[in-house]
Design a protein around this motif. Sequence first.
Motif, PDB file in Angstrom:
ATOM      1  N   GLY A  86      13.000 -15.888  -5.054  1.00 26.32           N
ATOM      2  CA  GLY A  86      14.083 -15.259  -4.309  1.00 26.32           C
ATOM      3  C   GLY A  86      14.097 -15.719  -2.868  1.00 26.32           C
ATOM      4  N   ASP A  87      15.131 -15.285  -2.161  1.00 23.00           N
ATOM      5  CA  ASP A  87      15.292 -15.671  -0.764  1.00 23.00           C
ATOM      6  C   ASP A  87      14.267 -14.999   0.139  1.00 23.00           C
ATOM      7  OD1 ASP A  87      17.455 -17.260  -1.410  1.00 23.00           O
ATOM      8  OD2 ASP A  87      18.886 -15.633  -1.106  1.00 23.00           O
ATOM      9  N   LEU A  88      13.891 -13.777  -0.184  1.00 22.47           N
ATOM     10  CA  LEU A  88      12.951 -13.022   0.633  1.00 22.47           C
ATOM     11  C   LEU A  88      11.593 -13.021  -0.053  1.00 22.47           C
ATOM     12  CD1 LEU A  88      15.262 -10.031   1.535  1.00 22.47           C
ATOM     13  CD2 LEU A  88      14.815 -12.097   2.868  1.00 22.47           C
ATOM     14  N   ILE A  89      10.777 -14.000   0.289  1.00 25.26           N
ATOM     15  CA  ILE A  89       9.498 -14.186  -0.389  1.00 25.26           C
ATOM     16  C   ILE A  89       8.576 -12.999  -0.149  1.00 25.26           C
ATOM     17  CG2 ILE A  89       7.401 -15.597  -0.492  1.00 25.26           C
ATOM     18  CD1 ILE A  89       9.738 -17.013  -1.708  1.00 25.26           C
ATOM     19  N   SER A  90       8.099 -12.447  -1.234  1.00 23.57           N
ATOM     20  CA  SER A  90       7.046 -11.442  -1.240  1.00 23.57           C
ATOM     21  C   SER A  90       5.994 -11.938  -2.220  1.00 23.57           C
ATOM     22  CB  SER A  90       7.591 -10.079  -1.683  1.00 23.57           C
ATOM     23  OG  SER A  90       8.523  -9.602  -0.758  1.00 23.57           O
ATOM     24  N   TYR A  91       4.937 -11.185  -2.351  1.00 21.33           N
ATOM     25  CA  TYR A  91       3.839 -11.553  -3.229  1.00 21.33           C
ATOM     26  C   TYR A  91       3.564 -10.373  -4.154  1.00 21.33           C
ATOM     27  CZ  TYR A  91       3.219 -14.843   0.618  1.00 21.33           C
ATOM     28  OH  TYR A  91       3.412 -15.796   1.580  1.00 21.33           O
ATOM     29  N   GLY A  92       3.273 -10.654  -5.431  1.00 29.76           N
ATOM     30  CA  GLY A  92       3.015  -9.551  -6.333  1.00 29.76           C
ATOM     31  C   GLY A  92       2.305  -9.964  -7.606  1.00 29.76           C
ATOM     32  N   ASN A  93       1.858  -8.943  -8.338  1.00 28.52           N
ATOM     33  CA  ASN A  93       1.271  -9.138  -9.658  1.00 28.52           C
ATOM     34  C   ASN A  93       1.192  -7.783 -10.346  1.00 28.52           C
ATOM     35  OD1 ASN A  93       0.057 -10.350 -11.893  1.00 28.52           O
ATOM     36  ND2 ASN A  93      -1.266 -11.629 -10.611  1.00 28.52           N
ATOM     37  N   TYR A  94       0.885  -7.835 -11.639  1.00 25.37           N
ATOM     38  CA  TYR A  94       0.837  -6.630 -12.462  1.00 25.37           C
ATOM     39  C   TYR A  94      -0.602  -6.169 -12.646  1.00 25.37           C
ATOM     40  CZ  TYR A  94       5.658  -7.747 -13.470  1.00 25.37           C
ATOM     41  OH  TYR A  94       6.988  -8.011 -13.351  1.00 25.37           O
ATOM     42  N   PHE A  95      -0.792  -4.847 -12.566  1.00 27.66           N
ATOM     43  CA  PHE A  95      -2.096  -4.226 -12.762  1.00 27.66           C
ATOM     44  C   PHE A  95      -1.920  -3.007 -13.659  1.00 27.66           C
ATOM     45  CE2 PHE A  95      -2.602  -6.495  -8.810  1.00 27.66           C
ATOM     46  CZ  PHE A  95      -3.931  -6.881  -8.767  1.00 27.66           C
ATOM     47  N   THR A  96      -2.928  -2.747 -14.485  1.00 25.95           N
ATOM     48  CA  THR A  96      -2.934  -1.528 -15.287  1.00 25.95           C
ATOM     49  C   THR A  96      -3.661  -0.448 -14.498  1.00 25.95           C
ATOM     50  OG1 THR A  96      -2.908  -2.765 -17.336  1.00 25.95           O
ATOM     51  CG2 THR A  96      -3.648  -0.481 -17.468  1.00 25.95           C
ATOM     52  N   LEU A  97      -2.975   0.668 -14.275  1.00 25.47           N
ATOM     53  CA  LEU A  97      -3.541   1.813 -13.560  1.00 25.47           C
ATOM     54  C   LEU A  97      -3.564   2.977 -14.539  1.00 25.47           C
ATOM     55  CD1 LEU A  97      -1.528   1.434 -10.223  1.00 25.47           C
ATOM     56  CD2 LEU A  97      -3.725   0.420 -10.817  1.00 25.47           C
ATOM     57  N   SER A  98      -4.582   3.023 -15.370  1.00 25.01           N
ATOM     58  CA  SER A  98      -4.613   3.995 -16.465  1.00 25.01           C
ATOM     59  C   SER A  98      -5.127   5.365 -16.050  1.00 25.01           C
ATOM     60  CB  SER A  98      -5.440   3.453 -17.632  1.00 25.01           C
ATOM     61  OG  SER A  98      -6.735   3.112 -17.190  1.00 25.01           O
ATOM     62  N   GLU A  99      -5.855   5.453 -14.973  1.00 24.46           N
ATOM     63  CA  GLU A  99      -6.426   6.730 -14.535  1.00 24.46           C
ATOM     64  C   GLU A  99      -5.511   7.431 -13.530  1.00 24.46           C
ATOM     65  OE1 GLU A  99      -9.271   7.845 -15.896  1.00 24.46           O
ATOM     66  OE2 GLU A  99      -9.367   5.994 -17.063  1.00 24.46           O
ATOM     67  N   GLU A 121      -6.177  -2.194   3.636  1.00 26.63           N
ATOM     68  CA  GLU A 121      -6.481  -1.318   2.511  1.00 26.63           C
ATOM     69  C   GLU A 121      -5.459  -0.200   2.440  1.00 26.63           C
ATOM     70  OE1 GLU A 121     -10.458   0.167   2.202  1.00 26.63           O
ATOM     71  OE2 GLU A 121     -11.316  -1.841   2.062  1.00 26.63           O
ATOM     72  N   PHE A 122      -4.990   0.047   1.228  1.00 23.96           N
ATOM     73  CA  PHE A 122      -4.012   1.091   0.967  1.00 23.96           C
ATOM     74  C   PHE A 122      -4.546   1.990  -0.139  1.00 23.96           C
ATOM     75  CE2 PHE A 122      -1.804  -2.657   2.467  1.00 23.96           C
ATOM     76  CZ  PHE A 122      -0.965  -2.150   3.444  1.00 23.96           C
ATOM     77  N   THR A 123      -4.004   3.193  -0.252  1.00 23.72           N
ATOM     78  CA  THR A 123      -4.352   4.069  -1.366  1.00 23.72           C
ATOM     79  C   THR A 123      -3.092   4.367  -2.159  1.00 23.72           C
ATOM     80  OG1 THR A 123      -4.063   6.071  -0.043  1.00 23.72           O
ATOM     81  CG2 THR A 123      -6.295   5.164  -0.161  1.00 23.72           C
ATOM     82  N   PHE A 124      -3.293   4.575  -3.457  1.00 32.35           N
ATOM     83  CA  PHE A 124      -2.190   4.905  -4.351  1.00 32.35           C
ATOM     84  C   PHE A 124      -2.737   5.741  -5.493  1.00 32.35           C
ATOM     85  CE2 PHE A 124       0.267   3.977  -8.210  1.00 32.35           C
ATOM     86  CZ  PHE A 124       1.518   4.408  -7.795  1.00 32.35           C
ATOM     87  N   THR A 125      -2.021   6.792  -5.844  1.00 33.04           N
ATOM     88  CA  THR A 125      -2.326   7.591  -7.026  1.00 33.04           C
ATOM     89  C   THR A 125      -1.114   7.554  -7.915  1.00 33.04           C
ATOM     90  OG1 THR A 125      -3.776   9.048  -5.743  1.00 33.04           O
ATOM     91  CG2 THR A 125      -3.036   9.859  -7.882  1.00 33.04           C
ATOM     92  N   ARG A 126      -1.283   7.103  -9.143  1.00 33.28           N
ATOM     93  CA  ARG A 126      -0.142   7.010 -10.038  1.00 33.28           C
ATOM     94  C   ARG A 126       0.276   8.415 -10.477  1.00 33.28           C
ATOM     95  NH1 ARG A 126      -0.537   8.189 -15.234  1.00 33.28           N
ATOM     96  NH2 ARG A 126      -2.498   7.962 -16.328  1.00 33.28           N
ATOM     97  N   PRO A 127       1.549   8.578 -10.778  1.00 39.08           N
ATOM     98  CA  PRO A 127       2.029   9.884 -11.241  1.00 39.08           C
ATOM     99  C   PRO A 127       1.438  10.234 -12.608  1.00 39.08           C
ATOM    100  CG  PRO A 127       3.854   8.444 -10.620  1.00 39.08           C
ATOM    101  CD  PRO A 127       2.623   7.621 -10.608  1.00 39.08           C
ATOM    102  N   ARG A 128       1.373  11.526 -12.873  1.00 39.88           N
ATOM    103  CA  ARG A 128       0.915  11.986 -14.190  1.00 39.88           C
ATOM    104  C   ARG A 128       1.986  11.670 -15.229  1.00 39.88           C
ATOM    105  NH1 ARG A 128      -3.535  14.998 -14.100  1.00 39.88           N
ATOM    106  NH2 ARG A 128      -4.161  15.918 -12.132  1.00 39.88           N
TER     107      ARG A 128
END
Length: 129
Positions: A86-99, A121-128
């Motif tokens: 895309g025109d606005l370059i970002s960086y990404g990948n897929y991760f499994t967050l099972s907990e 460093e960032f924190t993230f909690t996936r929704p239930r």
Amino acid sequence: MAEHAERHQKVDGLSVYFGVIPAQLIVGHGNMHRTTDMIHGKHTYHILVALFDNKSGERITDAKIKATVIPLGMKGLSKKLESMYGDLISYGNYFTLSEVTPYIIKVEIRRAENGVKSIAEFTFTRPRD
């Protein structure tokens, strides 16, 4: 303001913006990466990072980025964050967050111009479910 602070950090002259999107929301929007081995399970998330130079405000498109996703009290998994199309370059990948637990997402950034490693460093909690 608190949510913005959790998704943005300034390190070593860089503005680092962090995001997490459930993979199910972006299936069917084309392949944003060059890889074709993506698995989109129930708890698969797309982690993405956008970088900007603090002084000029220009988007940084020449970085090498690795993310390590670490669930609370467990061993982490590291992957390269790939340049997204895309025109606005970002960086990404897929991760499994099972907990359903806080995850520490450690983002390591190396700029092509100087090779210095910067870490955010960032924190993230996936929704239930």
